[in-house]
Write a protein that holds these residues in place. Structure first.
Motif, PDB file in Angstrom:
ATOM      1  N   GLY A  54     -32.468  59.420  63.964  1.00  0.00           N
ATOM      2  CA  GLY A  54     -32.812  60.361  65.015  1.00  0.00           C
ATOM      3  C   GLY A  54     -32.142  61.709  64.848  1.00  0.00           C
ATOM      4  N   CYS A  55     -31.626  61.967  63.657  1.00  0.00           N
ATOM      5  CA  CYS A  55     -31.021  63.268  63.359  1.00  0.00           C
ATOM      6  C   CYS A  55     -30.946  63.447  61.846  1.00  0.00           C
ATOM      7  CB  CYS A  55     -29.621  63.398  63.978  1.00  0.00           C
ATOM      8  SG  CYS A  55     -28.360  62.302  63.295  1.00  0.00           S
ATOM      9  N   LYS A  56     -30.882  64.708  61.429  1.00  0.00           N
ATOM     10  CA  LYS A  56     -30.682  64.999  60.013  1.00  0.00           C
ATOM     11  C   LYS A  56     -29.230  64.725  59.651  1.00  0.00           C
ATOM     12  CE  LYS A  56     -34.141  68.225  58.576  1.00  0.00           C
ATOM     13  NZ  LYS A  56     -34.399  69.435  57.823  1.00  0.00           N
ATOM     14  N   ILE A  57     -29.002  64.473  58.378  1.00  0.00           N
ATOM     15  CA  ILE A  57     -27.649  64.260  57.877  1.00  0.00           C
ATOM     16  C   ILE A  57     -27.207  65.556  57.211  1.00  0.00           C
ATOM     17  CG2 ILE A  57     -26.190  62.913  56.344  1.00  0.00           C
ATOM     18  CD1 ILE A  57     -28.237  60.604  56.713  1.00  0.00           C
ATOM     19  N   GLU A  58     -26.107  66.087  57.698  1.00  0.00           N
ATOM     20  CA  GLU A  58     -25.584  67.344  57.176  1.00  0.00           C
ATOM     21  C   GLU A  58     -24.618  67.098  56.024  1.00  0.00           C
ATOM     22  OE1 GLU A  58     -23.886  69.634  60.378  1.00  0.00           O
ATOM     23  OE2 GLU A  58     -25.540  69.088  61.715  1.00  0.00           O
ATOM     24  N   SER A  59     -24.494  68.074  55.168  1.00  0.00           N
ATOM     25  CA  SER A  59     -23.523  68.017  54.075  1.00  0.00           C
ATOM     26  C   SER A  59     -22.157  68.417  54.617  1.00  0.00           C
ATOM     27  CB  SER A  59     -23.949  68.975  52.961  1.00  0.00           C
ATOM     28  OG  SER A  59     -23.037  68.911  51.893  1.00  0.00           O
ATOM     29  N   GLY A  60     -21.122  67.686  54.199  1.00  0.00           N
ATOM     30  CA  GLY A  60     -19.775  67.988  54.666  1.00  0.00           C
ATOM     31  C   GLY A  60     -18.719  67.434  53.734  1.00  0.00           C
ATOM     32  N   LYS A  61     -17.483  67.693  54.066  1.00  0.00           N
ATOM     33  CA  LYS A  61     -16.360  67.221  53.250  1.00  0.00           C
ATOM     34  C   LYS A  61     -15.966  65.793  53.579  1.00  0.00           C
ATOM     35  CE  LYS A  61     -14.377  71.749  52.439  1.00  0.00           C
ATOM     36  NZ  LYS A  61     -13.193  72.591  52.484  1.00  0.00           N
ATOM     37  N   ARG A  62     -16.500  65.281  54.712  1.00  0.00           N
ATOM     38  CA  ARG A  62     -16.163  63.921  55.136  1.00  0.00           C
ATOM     39  C   ARG A  62     -17.434  63.161  55.493  1.00  0.00           C
ATOM     40  NH1 ARG A  62     -11.791  64.119  59.690  1.00  0.00           N
ATOM     41  NH2 ARG A  62     -13.577  64.859  60.826  1.00  0.00           N
ATOM     42  N   ASN A  63     -17.315  61.853  55.529  1.00  0.00           N
ATOM     43  CA  ASN A  63     -18.420  60.978  55.929  1.00  0.00           C
ATOM     44  C   ASN A  63     -18.168  60.566  57.380  1.00  0.00           C
ATOM     45  OD1 ASN A  63     -19.790  60.762  53.302  1.00  0.00           O
ATOM     46  ND2 ASN A  63     -17.875  59.804  52.673  1.00  0.00           N
ATOM     47  N   THR A  64     -18.852  61.257  58.299  1.00  0.00           N
ATOM     48  CA  THR A  64     -18.565  61.079  59.718  1.00  0.00           C
ATOM     49  C   THR A  64     -19.848  60.900  60.516  1.00  0.00           C
ATOM     50  OG1 THR A  64     -16.606  62.482  59.496  1.00  0.00           O
ATOM     51  CG2 THR A  64     -17.437  62.144  61.720  1.00  0.00           C
ATOM     52  N   ILE A  65     -19.784  59.986  61.480  1.00  0.00           N
ATOM     53  CA  ILE A  65     -20.878  59.790  62.426  1.00  0.00           C
ATOM     54  C   ILE A  65     -20.301  59.984  63.825  1.00  0.00           C
ATOM     55  CG2 ILE A  65     -20.563  57.266  62.482  1.00  0.00           C
ATOM     56  CD1 ILE A  65     -23.669  57.074  62.754  1.00  0.00           C
ATOM     57  N   THR A  66     -21.037  60.703  64.669  1.00  0.00           N
ATOM     58  CA  THR A  66     -20.556  61.029  66.010  1.00  0.00           C
ATOM     59  C   THR A  66     -21.552  60.540  67.049  1.00  0.00           C
ATOM     60  OG1 THR A  66     -19.429  62.991  65.149  1.00  0.00           O
ATOM     61  CG2 THR A  66     -19.848  62.924  67.528  1.00  0.00           C
ATOM     62  N   PHE A  67     -21.012  59.873  68.069  1.00  0.00           N
ATOM     63  CA  PHE A  67     -21.814  59.355  69.179  1.00  0.00           C
ATOM     64  C   PHE A  67     -21.385  59.990  70.490  1.00  0.00           C
ATOM     65  CE2 PHE A  67     -21.812  55.848  66.101  1.00  0.00           C
ATOM     66  CZ  PHE A  67     -23.158  55.553  66.016  1.00  0.00           C
ATOM     67  N   ALA A  68     -22.326  60.080  71.444  1.00  0.00           N
ATOM     68  CA  ALA A  68     -21.993  60.512  72.798  1.00  0.00           C
ATOM     69  C   ALA A  68     -21.231  59.374  73.476  1.00  0.00           C
ATOM     70  CB  ALA A  68     -23.261  60.837  73.584  1.00  0.00           C
TER      71      ALA A  68
END
Length: 160
Positions: free
Chosen positions: A134-148
């Motif tokens: 339900g969202c795009k995956i952004e490029s970053g320095k870490r592997n992180t998932i965020t929830f409300a």
């Protein structure tokens, strides 16, 4: 199998698959014939907030990964890290772990919970993957998932 061999094995699996959705299919399959005490403890949680914190505590029993949790009053983020910081996590493994979290939250709440944000060191933005999360995956320095946080407060139907 050493930690490096485990990550090499996961990377080799990734190299052999042609469908970027395969890690999600594997992570959301419900193998009823297997039993995992850490996952059972998670299923027995009252809600997603407790589930994630329990899983973070026991994750090292399952594999050479750590869940680092950052939270405030509105959101909770889980960053996947290798046990040994000299290694990097294969995208197949990261995608599988994130799909497992989302899939389990959806199964145990019967709600269409989606993360607020996902970042990966090697993002996968296949259409099926985006639709699943339900969202795009952004490029970053870490592997992180965020929830409300409000999504993580929904009671689990499996709570006992």
């Amino acid at each position: 199998m050493s930690e490096q061999q485990y990550y090499n094995f996961m990377a080799a699996i990734c190299d052999q698959i042609s469908d970027p959705f395969t890690p999600i299919e594997i992570a959301t399959t419900n193998p009823i014939e297997s039993f995992s005490p850490p996952i059972f403890a998670a299923y027995s949680s009252r809600n997603g907030d407790i589930f994630i914190k329990r899983l973070a505590k026991y994750k090292k029993l399952i594999g050479p990964l750590s869940f680092k949790i950052d939270e405030d009053s509105k959101q909770l983020s889980i960053t996947l890290t290798p046990s040994n910081q000299q290694y990097s996590l294969p995208s197949f493994l990261v995608l599988s772990e994130f799909a497992f979290l989302v899939g389990l939250l959806r199964k145990t709440t019967k709600e269409a919970i989606s993360p607020l944000k996902i970042t990966m060191t090697s993002p996968v933005n296949d259409e099926q993957v985006i639709n699943f999360f339900g969202c795009k995956i952004e490029s970053g320095k870490r592997n992180t998932i965020t929830f409300a946080k409000k999504d993580l407060q929904v009671n689990f139907i499996s709570y006992n």
